[in-house]
Scaffold this active site. Structure first.
Site, mmCIF file in Angstrom:
data_model
loop_
_atom_site.group_PDB
_atom_site.id
_atom_site.type_symbol
_atom_site.label_atom_id
_atom_site.label_comp_id
_atom_site.label_asym_id
_atom_site.label_seq_id
_atom_site.Cartn_x
_atom_site.Cartn_y
_atom_site.Cartn_z
ATOM 1 C CG ASP A 57 -17.267 4.509 2.605
ATOM 2 O OD1 ASP A 57 -16.578 3.675 3.212
ATOM 3 O OD2 ASP A 57 -18.200 5.140 3.119
ATOM 4 C CG ASP A 96 -11.245 -1.971 0.394
ATOM 5 O OD1 ASP A 96 -10.788 -1.451 1.423
ATOM 6 O OD2 ASP A 96 -10.737 -1.844 -0.730
ATOM 7 N N GLY A 118 -10.525 -14.082 -13.848
ATOM 8 C CA GLY A 118 -9.603 -12.982 -13.679
ATOM 9 C C GLY A 118 -9.042 -12.516 -15.007
ATOM 10 C CG HIS A 119 -7.579 -9.219 -17.757
ATOM 11 N ND1 HIS A 119 -7.729 -9.829 -18.982
ATOM 12 C CD2 HIS A 119 -6.924 -8.061 -17.999
ATOM 13 C CE1 HIS A 119 -7.193 -9.073 -19.922
ATOM 14 N NE2 HIS A 119 -6.688 -7.992 -19.346
ATOM 15 C CB SER A 120 -3.004 -12.453 -16.364
ATOM 16 O OG SER A 120 -3.378 -13.370 -17.365
ATOM 17 C CB CYS A 129 -0.939 -0.007 1.198
ATOM 18 S SG CYS A 129 -2.394 -1.013 0.910
ATOM 19 C CE LYS A 173 -4.590 3.587 -1.224
ATOM 20 N NZ LYS A 173 -5.635 3.256 -0.232
ATOM 21 C CG ASP A 179 -9.706 -1.175 4.775
ATOM 22 O OD1 ASP A 179 -10.241 -0.125 4.384
ATOM 23 O OD2 ASP A 179 -9.215 -2.011 4.000
#
Lengths: 197, 340
Positions: free
Chosen positions: B45, B86, B133-135, B13, B16, B221
């Site tokens: 949020d 989240d 998913g996606h890659s 994180c 970010k 969080d």
């Protein structure tokens, strides 16, 4: 002057390298220049310099390079309210009186003991309270002012959570934080010096 | 995969985009109106909430980042715990998730398998289903999840609705950013790294389940913006939050590392962002740094009515022993945050 090229390096690396160089200068002192390529690293270097009581300045050069100059040594220290040196002293207090004999006297002695701890330079790194010692960090304790003063100077104050639950004084905790036995054992094991009361 | 951590300019994180920077561009976007959108991005949020019918809303969130640890499976677990967080912070239960993968062509594909296995472990623990998913190829590895959960639209935990008289509970210790920075600087003790890894992999599920028994007024969080930025967000415009720096739970060694100036870039960005919102006064420097420290997969910050705060804390401590009461909510004063 020592020049450190920390271009392309991310925090905490530039700060660590600068701090090591400053420590390597010894008492004679000297100048350390650090080259970084972003303003956040510059800010972290100056934060470290100020905290250690050194003068620092910076200059923006070409291509986004910033040179931070830190001056260490005699006569260079600036007034700082930064963190005091870590004494490594841990004091564990497992009762609310001091010594064997009169309980009343024991309470007076312990109050005097905590008052005297406050006078130590540097202050104790950590105070641990458990069993009836937990009463000393509650709001009715007559040592609370001394403990708050030490906390403000950076002393970590921890009180056993099981103990304040047992005595029903959780809501009364007035200084420091709640610790578990793992915290207490870790603090004791890592202490450079340990006093048990 | 020895190059895993060192190949990345910044991890977790801490990577970010700063909250100040982000708000500059977000404010230019149109505000979408839909009566069924109960929580959108205008409220900053943690996740979006969309009402399906009277009793059901879905909560949707996405999170991904670069590695902050060498071990790929551990990284997968942390990324998934973080992405699921989240949903828990809104009071929801995760239903299903999709993987998001960016991975360098030159890296060992087996390691990617380990990352995904770590993520799947955490989804199983959460009781959620992985469904695709996606890659894509990318210079640096990145992994995360888009998670969908469900919740009762009448019991949404928003992040900026605390009430004066509430007390605040933080469920995980602070300092994981500082410990991981110390690890990058090769100055971290094994016990500290172990504590940080355990904390980052810990699902917020257990704290959220305990908290659901209480009338929670607000919850968020703690992430890369650090405790203080989240506290300011929680205080909103109508309350002031008093934090007790001496009551904060933190990884013991993180205090020492902060004292030794093992400082992160994200921590300083957070400090710049908080300028004018908090007066540090006599707060010891290491505690300031811990409050600004970027948390990867951090704990929940819960605003609980004062009369049941102790009971809620005791319940949460049954599964999260490090949880602590760290502050209280007052009517609005001069500053959004006061340090007590």
């Amino acid at each position: 002057m020592i020049t450190i090229d920390a271009l392309g390096q991310v925090c905490p690396i530039p700060v660590i390298r600068a701090k090591k160089a400053l420590e390597g200068l010894g008492e004679a002192g000297g100048v350390v220049a650090v080259l970084v390529d972003n303003d956040i690293s510059r800010q972290n270097l100056q934060k470290m310099a100020e905290g250690m009581g050194y003068q620092s300045e910076y200059q923006e050069k070409d291509n986004g390079v910033i040179e931070v100059t830190i001056v260490a040594g005699e006569g260079c220290a600036v007034e700082t309210s930064g963190t005091p040196a870590d004494s490594g002293l841990v004091v564990a207090i497992g009762r609310n009186t001091m010594g064997e004999g009169s309980e009343e006297l024991g309470r007076i002695l312990l109050k005097g003991f905590i008052y005297s701890l406050r006078e130590l330079t540097p202050p104790p790194a950590r105070l641990l309270f458990f069993n009836s010692g937990a009463y000393l960090t509650s709001k009715d304790s007559n040592s609370i002012e001394d403990l708050k003063a030490m906390a403000a100077q950076g002393t970590i104050i921890q009180t056993c959570g099981t103990c304040i639950n047992y005595y029903g004084i959780t809501e009364q905790l007035a200084v420091g934080q709640v610790a578990n036995m793992y915290d207490i054992v870790t603090a004791m094991a890592e202490a450079k010096r340990l006093i048990n009361i | 995969m020895k190059s895993f951590l060192s190949s990345c300019t910044t991890g977790g994180c801490g990577a970010k985009i700063g909250p100040g920077e982000l708000s500059k561009v977000l404010s230019g976007l149109p505000v979408f109106q839909d009566p069924q959108l109960l929580v959108g991005f205008d409220a900053s949020d943690d996740a979006a909430v969309y009402q399906i019918n009277e009793d059901t809303a879905i909560v949707s969130t996405v999170d991904f980042f670069t590695p902050m640890v060498e071990d790929p499976r551990t990284f997968g677990r942390i990324a998934a715990a973080n992405a699921l967080s989240d949903v828990y912070a809104m009071g929801g239960s995760p239903l299903f998730a999709l993987n998001l993968v960016c991975y360098p062509e030159r890296e060992d594909i087996q390691d990617l398998g380990e990352i995904l296995a770590g993520g799947a472990e955490k989804l199983q623990e959460a009781g959620a289903v992985l469904c695709g998913g996606h890659s894509i190829y990318d210079r640096e590895p990145k992994y995360g999840l888009a998670v969908t959960g469900r919740l009762n639209p009448r019991q949404i935990w928003k992040n900026n609705t605390p009430q004066p008289g509430d007390r605040l509970i933080l469920t995980k210790p602070l300092g994981v950013g500082i410990v991981m920075a110390a690890l990058r600087g090769e100055m971290a003790e094994a016990a500290a790294v172990e504590a940080a890894l355990a904390s980052m992999q810990r699902l917020n599920k257990y704290a959220a389940e305990k908290a659901r028994d209480f009338p929670i007024h607000a919850c968020t969080d703690i992430t890369g913006f650090g405790l203080l930025a989240h506290t300011r967000e929680m205080a909103g415009g109508s309350t002031t939050i008093v934090l007790y720096p001496s009551a904060l739970p933190y990884i013991a060694q993180a205090y020492t590392y902060a004292q030794g100036y093992l400082l992160t870039a994200a921590g300083q960005r957070n400090r710049n962002f908080m300028e004018g919102a908090v007066e540090f006064g006599d707060t010891p420097f290491p505690l300031q740094e811990l409050m600004l420290d970027p948390q990867t997969s951090g704990g929940l910050l819960l605003s609980v009515p004062g009369d049941c705060a102790q009971e809620a804390l005791r319940a949460i401590q049954e599964t999260e022993p490090q949880a602590a009461l760290i502050g209280e909510v007052l009517p609005r004063q001069d500053f959004p945050i006061l340090l007590g």
